[in-house]
Design a protein around this motif. Sequence first.
Motif, PDB file in Angstrom:
ATOM      1  N   VAL A  78       0.874  -1.153  -0.013  1.00  0.00           N
ATOM      2  CA  VAL A  78       0.070  -0.100  -0.171  1.00  0.00           C
ATOM      3  C   VAL A  78       1.010   1.308   0.131  1.00  0.00           C
ATOM      4  CG1 VAL A  78      -1.749   1.223   1.341  1.00  0.00           C
ATOM      5  CG2 VAL A  78      -1.929  -1.257   1.390  1.00  0.00           C
ATOM      6  N   GLY A  79       0.930   1.961  -1.002  1.00  0.00           N
ATOM      7  CA  GLY A  79       1.938   3.161  -1.203  1.00  0.00           C
ATOM      8  C   GLY A  79       1.056   4.365  -1.016  1.00  0.00           C
ATOM      9  N   LEU A  80       1.642   5.169   0.187  1.00  0.00           N
ATOM     10  CA  LEU A  80       1.171   6.637   0.362  1.00  0.00           C
ATOM     11  C   LEU A  80       1.743   7.656  -0.488  1.00  0.00           C
ATOM     12  CD1 LEU A  80       1.133   6.547   4.137  1.00  0.00           C
ATOM     13  CD2 LEU A  80      -0.641   5.492   2.779  1.00  0.00           C
ATOM     14  N   THR A  81       1.084   8.683  -0.902  1.00  0.00           N
ATOM     15  CA  THR A  81       1.598   9.769  -1.789  1.00  0.00           C
ATOM     16  C   THR A  81       0.706  10.969  -1.534  1.00  0.00           C
ATOM     17  OG1 THR A  81       2.015  10.692  -4.054  1.00  0.00           O
ATOM     18  CG2 THR A  81       0.002   9.015  -3.700  1.00  0.00           C
ATOM     19  N   ARG A  82       1.291  12.218  -1.695  1.00  0.00           N
ATOM     20  CA  ARG A  82       0.699  13.405  -1.542  1.00  0.00           C
ATOM     21  C   ARG A  82      -0.149  13.944  -2.619  1.00  0.00           C
ATOM     22  NH1 ARG A  82       5.613  16.783  -0.060  1.00  0.00           N
ATOM     23  NH2 ARG A  82       6.587  15.278  -1.724  1.00  0.00           N
ATOM     24  N   ARG A  83       0.137  13.078  -3.699  1.00  0.00           N
ATOM     25  CA  ARG A  83      -0.663  13.614  -5.378  1.00  0.00           C
ATOM     26  C   ARG A  83      -1.719  12.643  -5.405  1.00  0.00           C
ATOM     27  NH1 ARG A  83       4.188  15.916  -8.614  1.00  0.00           N
ATOM     28  NH2 ARG A  83       2.570  15.594 -10.196  1.00  0.00           N
ATOM     29  N   PRO A  84      -2.764  12.872  -5.824  1.00  0.00           N
ATOM     30  CA  PRO A  84      -3.769  12.073  -6.502  1.00  0.00           C
ATOM     31  C   PRO A  84      -3.429  11.709  -7.713  1.00  0.00           C
ATOM     32  CG  PRO A  84      -4.742  13.789  -5.178  1.00  0.00           C
ATOM     33  CD  PRO A  84      -3.371  14.212  -5.334  1.00  0.00           C
ATOM     34  N   ASP A  85      -2.632  12.328  -8.555  1.00  0.00           N
ATOM     35  CA  ASP A  85      -2.430  12.115  -9.965  1.00  0.00           C
ATOM     36  C   ASP A  85      -1.565  11.048 -10.117  1.00  0.00           C
ATOM     37  OD1 ASP A  85      -0.492  14.091  -8.777  1.00  0.00           O
ATOM     38  OD2 ASP A  85       0.223  14.395 -10.842  1.00  0.00           O
ATOM     39  N   ARG A  86      -0.691  10.634  -8.994  1.00  0.00           N
ATOM     40  CA  ARG A  86       0.209   9.410  -9.116  1.00  0.00           C
ATOM     41  C   ARG A  86      -0.363   8.303  -8.662  1.00  0.00           C
ATOM     42  NH1 ARG A  86       5.746  12.447  -6.633  1.00  0.00           N
ATOM     43  NH2 ARG A  86       5.990  13.880  -8.278  1.00  0.00           N
ATOM     44  N   LEU A  87      -1.733   8.108  -8.404  1.00  0.00           N
ATOM     45  CA  LEU A  87      -2.165   7.194  -8.040  1.00  0.00           C
ATOM     46  C   LEU A  87      -2.111   6.014  -9.194  1.00  0.00           C
ATOM     47  CD1 LEU A  87      -5.408   7.895  -5.983  1.00  0.00           C
ATOM     48  CD2 LEU A  87      -2.936   7.148  -5.034  1.00  0.00           C
ATOM     49  N   PRO A  88      -2.572   6.136 -10.297  1.00  0.00           N
ATOM     50  CA  PRO A  88      -2.363   5.559 -11.467  1.00  0.00           C
ATOM     51  C   PRO A  88      -0.891   4.830 -11.662  1.00  0.00           C
ATOM     52  CG  PRO A  88      -3.782   7.223 -12.009  1.00  0.00           C
ATOM     53  CD  PRO A  88      -2.884   7.648 -10.922  1.00  0.00           C
ATOM     54  N   ALA A  89       0.062   5.498 -11.618  1.00  0.00           N
ATOM     55  CA  ALA A  89       1.239   4.903 -11.447  1.00  0.00           C
ATOM     56  C   ALA A  89       1.494   3.643 -10.323  1.00  0.00           C
ATOM     57  CB  ALA A  89       2.439   5.901 -11.363  1.00  0.00           C
ATOM     58  N   LEU A  90       0.987   3.833  -9.242  1.00  0.00           N
ATOM     59  CA  LEU A  90       1.065   2.847  -8.241  1.00  0.00           C
ATOM     60  C   LEU A  90       0.157   1.566  -8.598  1.00  0.00           C
ATOM     61  CD1 LEU A  90       0.711   5.103  -4.997  1.00  0.00           C
ATOM     62  CD2 LEU A  90       2.913   3.645  -5.852  1.00  0.00           C
ATOM     63  N   ALA A  91      -0.742   1.743  -9.059  1.00  0.00           N
ATOM     64  CA  ALA A  91      -1.910   0.791  -9.510  1.00  0.00           C
ATOM     65  C   ALA A  91      -1.102  -0.043 -10.727  1.00  0.00           C
ATOM     66  CB  ALA A  91      -3.310   1.353  -9.834  1.00  0.00           C
ATOM     67  N   ALA A  92      -0.456   0.865 -11.603  1.00  0.00           N
ATOM     68  CA  ALA A  92       0.165  -0.127 -12.799  1.00  0.00           C
ATOM     69  C   ALA A  92       1.305  -1.070 -12.388  1.00  0.00           C
ATOM     70  CB  ALA A  92       0.693   1.170 -13.568  1.00  0.00           C
ATOM     71  N   VAL A  93       1.854  -0.671 -11.116  1.00  0.00           N
ATOM     72  CA  VAL A  93       3.074  -1.768 -10.713  1.00  0.00           C
ATOM     73  C   VAL A  93       2.252  -2.634  -9.616  1.00  0.00           C
ATOM     74  CG1 VAL A  93       4.616  -0.370 -11.344  1.00  0.00           C
ATOM     75  CG2 VAL A  93       4.028   0.023  -9.360  1.00  0.00           C
ATOM     76  N   GLY A  94       1.162  -2.699  -9.495  1.00  0.00           N
ATOM     77  CA  GLY A  94       0.506  -3.737  -8.527  1.00  0.00           C
ATOM     78  C   GLY A  94       0.274  -3.117  -7.187  1.00  0.00           C
ATOM     79  N   ALA A  95       0.289  -1.987  -6.827  1.00  0.00           N
ATOM     80  CA  ALA A  95       0.285  -1.436  -5.407  1.00  0.00           C
ATOM     81  C   ALA A  95      -1.043  -0.782  -5.167  1.00  0.00           C
ATOM     82  CB  ALA A  95       1.578  -0.468  -5.126  1.00  0.00           C
ATOM     83  N   GLN A  96      -1.737  -0.893  -4.125  1.00  0.00           N
ATOM     84  CA  GLN A  96      -2.690   0.128  -3.849  1.00  0.00           C
ATOM     85  C   GLN A  96      -2.427   1.305  -3.451  1.00  0.00           C
ATOM     86  OE1 GLN A  96      -5.651  -1.803  -0.688  1.00  0.00           O
ATOM     87  NE2 GLN A  96      -4.544  -3.414  -0.790  1.00  0.00           N
ATOM     88  N   GLY A  97      -3.026   2.455  -3.669  1.00  0.00           N
ATOM     89  CA  GLY A  97      -2.543   3.943  -3.589  1.00  0.00           C
ATOM     90  C   GLY A  97      -3.369   4.548  -2.342  1.00  0.00           C
ATOM     91  N   ARG A  98      -3.146   5.185  -1.659  1.00  0.00           N
ATOM     92  CA  ARG A  98      -3.749   6.259  -0.735  1.00  0.00           C
ATOM     93  C   ARG A  98      -3.079   7.615  -0.863  1.00  0.00           C
ATOM     94  NH1 ARG A  98      -6.358   3.118   3.089  1.00  0.00           N
ATOM     95  NH2 ARG A  98      -7.085   1.121   2.344  1.00  0.00           N
ATOM     96  N   VAL A  99      -4.004   8.433  -0.786  1.00  0.00           N
ATOM     97  CA  VAL A  99      -3.557   9.992  -0.900  1.00  0.00           C
ATOM     98  C   VAL A  99      -3.613  10.297   0.728  1.00  0.00           C
ATOM     99  CG1 VAL A  99      -3.779  12.195  -1.644  1.00  0.00           C
ATOM    100  CG2 VAL A  99      -4.357  10.222  -3.020  1.00  0.00           C
ATOM    101  N   VAL A 100      -2.363  10.806   1.345  1.00  0.00           N
ATOM    102  CA  VAL A 100      -2.291  11.292   2.685  1.00  0.00           C
ATOM    103  C   VAL A 100      -1.229  12.267   2.941  1.00  0.00           C
ATOM    104  CG1 VAL A 100      -1.827  10.462   5.021  1.00  0.00           C
ATOM    105  CG2 VAL A 100      -2.701   8.685   3.609  1.00  0.00           C
ATOM    106  N   ASP A 101      -1.654  13.021   3.657  1.00  0.00           N
ATOM    107  CA  ASP A 101      -0.763  14.281   3.991  1.00  0.00           C
ATOM    108  C   ASP A 101       0.133  13.703   5.203  1.00  0.00           C
ATOM    109  OD1 ASP A 101       0.438  16.451   4.972  1.00  0.00           O
ATOM    110  OD2 ASP A 101      -1.273  17.675   5.106  1.00  0.00           O
TER     111      ASP A 101
END
Length: 332
Positions: free
Chosen positions: A28-51
């Motif tokens: 499960v990958g955390l990122t500050r930027r919603p636009d980076r969620l597709p890149a995480l999904a593309a490599v098999g990770a769940q993405g969450r946007v968190v400050d």
Amino acid sequence: MRVLLAGATGVIGRPLVPLLRAAGHDVVGLTRRPDRLPALAAVGAQGRVVDALDPAAVDAVVADVRPDAVIDQLTALPERYDPRRLDDFYGATNRLRRDGTAALLAAAEAHGARRYLLQSISFLTAPEGPDVLDEDARPWTDAPAAPAAEMVRILVGNEARVTGSARLAGLALRYGFLYGPGTYLASDGSMADEVRSRRMPLVGGGGGRWSLVHAFDAARATVAALERGAPGVYNVVDDDPAPMREWLPAFAAALGAKPPRRVPAWLARLLVGELPVRQATAARGASNARARAELDWAPAIPSWRTGLVEHRDGDPVGPAPRPAGAASPEAG
């Protein structure tokens, strides 16, 4: 293992996610930027946007994910490195490493994580003693620039809290100067631009030693630490710490640039201050002996002389990560 990776779309996070997935871990990958969620999904990770600076939000996501391990790769470094603007360079990352890591570690301890891996840096040691230092060398808490000294104090404090935790197994990974895609030393990075324009000179005798590591090798070491590292601090660097008078001209030649200018230390001190001068003339390299012995890791690119110079931006093909479950991840 279920892994929560903070900073999943950063320089180390990008190669780390595929390596974790290849080793059989759920990510499960955390990122500050919603636009980076597709890149995480593309490599098999769940993405969450968190400050990461919102402790309640951090606690909520850790409580929801319930990770076995947390990997803390939190940084907020600017796109360009400018030694003349140290407050801008260190400020946001110092805050994130101080407050964001505190929130993430507290949540990990509260919600049952068994392991915590912290990003740190190998070049936080004071420029004194032997040419190459191990993890026990004195930290440079009295560095001659307030933002840099604060950075060292924050990292040393984080290392102590993580490795001293009674509730999980904490490891601090002191990465060397990173090169490879997305780094300052990539062919399209800001340091490469400085070298091409001859604004990154050799200062004095150029004796400051840098320990470098490809971002892919840094990610490989992180997988090794996750799966089999004991609590403690580890330098993650290549085998060839080298003075600037060696690696900087070689890098310039590889970029097709003119050789770097030479500037006397007194003049550089007037232009950029004491800290960059000390880094360029007196910095010590870092030993990777502990990581080699205790993590059973070795860099796929042992020297910057091939990695940085011959194939600067390619991901090296190194040994595959050991499959998940090869060593117990229980907290000590």
